[in-house]
Design a protein around this motif. Structure first.
Motif, PDB file in Angstrom:
ATOM      1  N   ARG A  16      30.861  35.495  16.387  1.00 51.58           N
ATOM      2  CA  ARG A  16      30.519  34.658  17.532  1.00 51.58           C
ATOM      3  C   ARG A  16      30.596  35.503  18.801  1.00 51.58           C
ATOM      4  O   ARG A  16      31.454  36.378  18.931  1.00 51.58           O
ATOM      5  N   TYR A  17      29.684  35.212  19.727  1.00 50.82           N
ATOM      6  CA  TYR A  17      29.609  35.962  20.979  1.00 50.82           C
ATOM      7  C   TYR A  17      30.414  35.255  22.067  1.00 50.82           C
ATOM      8  O   TYR A  17      30.572  34.032  22.050  1.00 50.82           O
ATOM      9  N   THR A  18      30.899  36.033  23.010  1.00 57.97           N
ATOM     10  CA  THR A  18      31.725  35.495  24.092  1.00 57.97           C
ATOM     11  C   THR A  18      30.929  35.440  25.389  1.00 57.97           C
ATOM     12  O   THR A  18      30.311  36.423  25.794  1.00 57.97           O
ATOM     13  N   VAL A  19      30.969  34.282  26.029  1.00 61.91           N
ATOM     14  CA  VAL A  19      30.333  34.067  27.326  1.00 61.91           C
ATOM     15  C   VAL A  19      31.412  33.615  28.306  1.00 61.91           C
ATOM     16  O   VAL A  19      32.198  32.712  27.994  1.00 61.91           O
ATOM     17  N   ILE A  20      31.475  34.239  29.482  1.00 60.45           N
ATOM     18  CA  ILE A  20      32.452  33.871  30.496  1.00 60.45           C
ATOM     19  C   ILE A  20      31.821  32.860  31.445  1.00 60.45           C
ATOM     20  O   ILE A  20      30.754  33.115  32.015  1.00 60.45           O
ATOM     21  N   LEU A  21      32.486  31.708  31.588  1.00 57.80           N
ATOM     22  CA  LEU A  21      31.963  30.636  32.440  1.00 57.80           C
ATOM     23  C   LEU A  21      32.750  30.557  33.744  1.00 57.80           C
ATOM     24  O   LEU A  21      33.977  30.720  33.755  1.00 57.80           O
ATOM     25  N   ASP A  22      32.031  30.314  34.821  1.00 53.13           N
ATOM     26  CA  ASP A  22      32.655  30.025  36.118  1.00 53.13           C
ATOM     27  C   ASP A  22      32.654  28.512  36.267  1.00 53.13           C
ATOM     28  O   ASP A  22      31.623  27.906  36.546  1.00 53.13           O
ATOM     29  N   VAL A  23      33.823  27.890  36.070  1.00 60.39           N
ATOM     30  CA  VAL A  23      33.930  26.433  36.032  1.00 60.39           C
ATOM     31  C   VAL A  23      34.499  25.917  37.343  1.00 60.39           C
ATOM     32  O   VAL A  23      35.471  26.462  37.875  1.00 60.39           O
ATOM     33  N   LYS A  24      33.885  24.841  37.862  1.00 63.01           N
ATOM     34  CA  LYS A  24      34.365  24.231  39.098  1.00 63.01           C
ATOM     35  C   LYS A  24      35.513  23.283  38.766  1.00 63.01           C
ATOM     36  O   LYS A  24      35.300  22.102  38.447  1.00 63.01           O
ATOM     37  N   ILE A  25      36.714  23.820  38.852  1.00 63.81           N
ATOM     38  CA  ILE A  25      37.926  23.079  38.549  1.00 63.81           C
ATOM     39  C   ILE A  25      39.066  23.712  39.328  1.00 63.81           C
ATOM     40  O   ILE A  25      39.076  24.934  39.506  1.00 63.81           O
ATOM     41  N   PRO A  26      39.991  22.932  39.861  1.00 58.55           N
ATOM     42  CA  PRO A  26      41.121  23.537  40.580  1.00 58.55           C
ATOM     43  C   PRO A  26      41.848  24.542  39.697  1.00 58.55           C
ATOM     44  O   PRO A  26      42.134  24.258  38.533  1.00 58.55           O
ATOM     45  N   PRO A  27      42.138  25.733  40.223  1.00 55.61           N
ATOM     46  CA  PRO A  27      42.787  26.781  39.410  1.00 55.61           C
ATOM     47  C   PRO A  27      44.085  26.315  38.756  1.00 55.61           C
ATOM     48  O   PRO A  27      44.409  26.749  37.650  1.00 55.61           O
ATOM     49  N   ALA A  28      44.813  25.418  39.432  1.00 49.17           N
ATOM     50  CA  ALA A  28      46.083  24.966  38.865  1.00 49.17           C
ATOM     51  C   ALA A  28      45.895  24.200  37.562  1.00 49.17           C
ATOM     52  O   ALA A  28      46.810  24.099  36.741  1.00 49.17           O
ATOM     53  N   ARG A  29      44.696  23.669  37.333  1.00 51.27           N
ATOM     54  CA  ARG A  29      44.444  22.895  36.115  1.00 51.27           C
ATOM     55  C   ARG A  29      43.990  23.778  34.957  1.00 51.27           C
ATOM     56  O   ARG A  29      43.915  23.319  33.818  1.00 51.27           O
ATOM     57  N   LEU A  30      43.674  25.027  35.260  1.00 52.62           N
ATOM     58  CA  LEU A  30      43.255  25.950  34.196  1.00 52.62           C
ATOM     59  C   LEU A  30      44.499  26.597  33.596  1.00 52.62           C
ATOM     60  O   LEU A  30      44.929  27.669  33.997  1.00 52.62           O
ATOM     61  N   ALA A  72      44.514  33.852  30.536  1.00 56.84           N
ATOM     62  CA  ALA A  72      44.716  34.666  31.737  1.00 56.84           C
ATOM     63  C   ALA A  72      43.778  35.866  31.702  1.00 56.84           C
ATOM     64  O   ALA A  72      43.430  36.371  30.623  1.00 56.84           O
ATOM     65  N   ASP A  73      43.336  36.287  32.882  1.00 54.84           N
ATOM     66  CA  ASP A  73      42.427  37.423  32.955  1.00 54.84           C
ATOM     67  C   ASP A  73      43.027  38.630  32.240  1.00 54.84           C
ATOM     68  O   ASP A  73      42.351  39.307  31.477  1.00 54.84           O
ATOM     69  N   TYR A  74      44.306  38.867  32.450  1.00 52.71           N
ATOM     70  CA  TYR A  74      44.989  39.957  31.745  1.00 52.71           C
ATOM     71  C   TYR A  74      46.490  39.827  31.980  1.00 52.71           C
ATOM     72  O   TYR A  74      46.940  39.105  32.876  1.00 52.71           O
ATOM     73  N   SER A  75      47.254  40.512  31.171  1.00 53.87           N
ATOM     74  CA  SER A  75      48.694  40.617  31.392  1.00 53.87           C
ATOM     75  C   SER A  75      49.040  42.102  31.460  1.00 53.87           C
ATOM     76  O   SER A  75      48.309  42.940  30.919  1.00 53.87           O
ATOM     77  N   MET A  76      50.138  42.421  32.117  1.00 54.28           N
ATOM     78  CA  MET A  76      50.500  43.823  32.269  1.00 54.28           C
ATOM     79  C   MET A  76      52.005  43.981  32.152  1.00 54.28           C
ATOM     80  O   MET A  76      52.783  43.084  32.505  1.00 54.28           O
ATOM     81  N   ARG A 108      42.182  33.174  35.920  1.00 52.44           N
ATOM     82  CA  ARG A 108      41.933  32.588  34.613  1.00 52.44           C
ATOM     83  C   ARG A 108      40.486  32.802  34.199  1.00 52.44           C
ATOM     84  O   ARG A 108      39.572  32.794  35.025  1.00 52.44           O
ATOM     85  N   LEU A 109      40.295  32.996  32.921  1.00 51.75           N
ATOM     86  CA  LEU A 109      38.963  33.127  32.346  1.00 51.75           C
ATOM     87  C   LEU A 109      38.703  31.943  31.431  1.00 51.75           C
ATOM     88  O   LEU A 109      39.562  31.558  30.638  1.00 51.75           O
ATOM     89  N   VAL A 110      37.517  31.365  31.563  1.00 47.23           N
ATOM     90  CA  VAL A 110      37.074  30.338  30.628  1.00 47.23           C
ATOM     91  C   VAL A 110      36.082  31.007  29.686  1.00 47.23           C
ATOM     92  O   VAL A 110      34.964  31.346  30.076  1.00 47.23           O
ATOM     93  N   GLU A 111      36.513  31.215  28.458  1.00 49.42           N
ATOM     94  CA  GLU A 111      35.689  31.898  27.470  1.00 49.42           C
ATOM     95  C   GLU A 111      34.992  30.871  26.588  1.00 49.42           C
ATOM     96  O   GLU A 111      35.637  29.978  26.030  1.00 49.42           O
ATOM     97  N   ALA A 112      33.686  31.009  26.480  1.00 51.78           N
ATOM     98  CA  ALA A 112      32.904  30.160  25.582  1.00 51.78           C
ATOM     99  C   ALA A 112      32.450  31.012  24.401  1.00 51.78           C
ATOM    100  O   ALA A 112      31.877  32.089  24.595  1.00 51.78           O
ATOM    101  N   ARG A 113      32.723  30.533  23.194  1.00 47.88           N
ATOM    102  CA  ARG A 113      32.313  31.249  21.988  1.00 47.88           C
ATOM    103  C   ARG A 113      31.044  30.607  21.442  1.00 47.88           C
ATOM    104  O   ARG A 113      31.026  29.415  21.126  1.00 47.88           O
TER     105      ARG A 113
END
Length: 372
Positions: free
Chosen positions: A270-284, A53-57, A221-226
């Motif tokens: 390891r470095y973190t890269v944020i990916l914008d993935v073409k996938i329905p949000p409900a599947r993330l 998740a992008d963040y929690s509060m 949602r964030l897709v993080e690539a290490r």
């Protein structure tokens, strides 16, 4: 008759021999193969991916009191601006009513006017008369000065009264705004679209100011690539990527590099890269993991084979029905395919499955090339 018997025997032997060869061929193990073909090879840097998740509060209240209503339910999805919890505001409304009455009364007193203002007007009229009498010698200058001081005293008194009156009205107006703001704080609205992952306050509970009431998990949602340190320098925003999640088998998704974090994890380097993935949000789903290939280069019209056909720097080719282990020179590599610079020719067949089951010169039966 003898010649005819020989012919029969020859036919029977030929049939038996052909049948033996056919039986022998059918008993050979099947080999799933792919055809070496020309296409576009890509150079892709490997990365491990994870969805979070992008963040929690923490949901907290700026006001304390008794909870009289709540829609906070564990696991429930809420929308931004939705009322989540209500605190009893009865006492605050009574205070607001009292302050509002005081404010209205102050406005009425100002409209009526000050008695001091009337006294000042009378004193000024008397001073004008005494001034004319003094000019005619009928009133002493000492008494005239006394009258002037009385006028100045009344002017100062009126000015002070007006300042106090304006201060009172302004203060009451501010107090009204403060009371209204306090009442507004007794209603807690969701600041984001989120899922409720924890609840710690229920109807009837007496809560204090700033106490945690629930935890909201953002829908974004964030897709993080290490990425490893040696591969990080080749990554820039906008590069394409191929992503595969373990939970979705061999299904692949395309994406692009959206953000590149400039610092490495101090533990893994390891470095973190944020990916914008073409996938329905409900599947993330948060916690989903997998792998990605970030494409940093490509070459057209080169020989490529499935990556699963590799045994290190070797492949198992099928030539004349026998397995041949061939050394190859690799070029660009991606998640599923690899460029072959040398060692194979276009149209060659390479085994793609169960590579450990075959040895040099094994006889195999080739099945239809896999369509993947």
């Amino acid at each position: 008759m003898k010649s005819r018997s020989f012919i029969y025997i020859g036919v029977i032997v030929a049939v038996l021999v052909a049948g033996g060869f056919a039986s022998l061929r059918l008993t050979r193990p099947e080999a799933q193969v792919a055809v070496v073909k020309r296409g576009t090879a890509v150079s892709a840097l490997p990365a491990n991916v994870a969805v979070r998740a992008d963040y929690s509060m923490e949901l907290r209240s700026e006001s304390g009191g008794r909870v009289v209503d709540s829609s906070l339910v564990l696991g429930r999805s809420v929308k931004a601006g939705e009322l989540l919890l209500k605190i009893d505001d009865t006492d605050l409304k009574l205070e607001l009513e009292r302050v509002t009455n005081d404010y209205d009364a102050a406005l009425k007193r100002r409209a009526v006017g000050s008695a001091t203002k009337l006294d000042l007007e009378t004193a000024k009229a008397d001073l004008a008369n005494f001034t004319r009498l003094a000019e005619g010698g009928q009133y002493s200058s000492t008494e005239l000065d006394k009258r002037k001081r009385e006028v100045r005293a009344l002017e100062q008194k009126l000015e002070i009264e007006q300042i106090n009156e304006e201060s009172l009205i302004t203060g009451l107006a501010t107090d009204i705004k403060t009371r209204k703001r306090q009442i507004e704080k007794t209603s807690l609205f969701s600041p984001i679209d989120a899922d409720v992952t924890s609840v710690s306050a229920y109807v009837g509970d007496l809560i204090v100011s700033s106490a945690p009431l629930a935890i909201l998990l953002a829908r974004e949602r964030l897709v993080e690539a290490r990425v490893s340190e040696e591969n990080f320098s080749g990554i820039v925003i906008g590069q394409r990527a191929q992503v595969r999640f373990l939970g979705y088998g061999d299904e692949q998704f395309t994406g692009t590099v959206a953000r590149v974090l400039p610092t490495a994890d101090p533990l893994t380097q390891r470095y973190t890269v944020i990916l914008d993935v073409k996938i329905p949000p409900a599947r993330l789903v948060p916690g989903l993991s997998g792998e990605a290939s970030i494409i940093v280069g490509q070459r057209a019209d080169v020989m490529i084979i499935p990556r699963r056909a590799l045994l290190g720097d070797y492949v198992l080719a099928v030539r004349d029905g026998r397995v041949k282990q061939l050394r190859v020179t690799r070029g660009y590599e991606s998640l599923n395919e690899v460029e072959i610079v040398s060692g194979l020719s276009e149209g060659d067949l390479v085994i793609t499955d169960n590579l450990d089951a075959y040895r040099e010169n094994d006889r195999v039966r080739v099945v239809k090339p896999a369509k993947r």
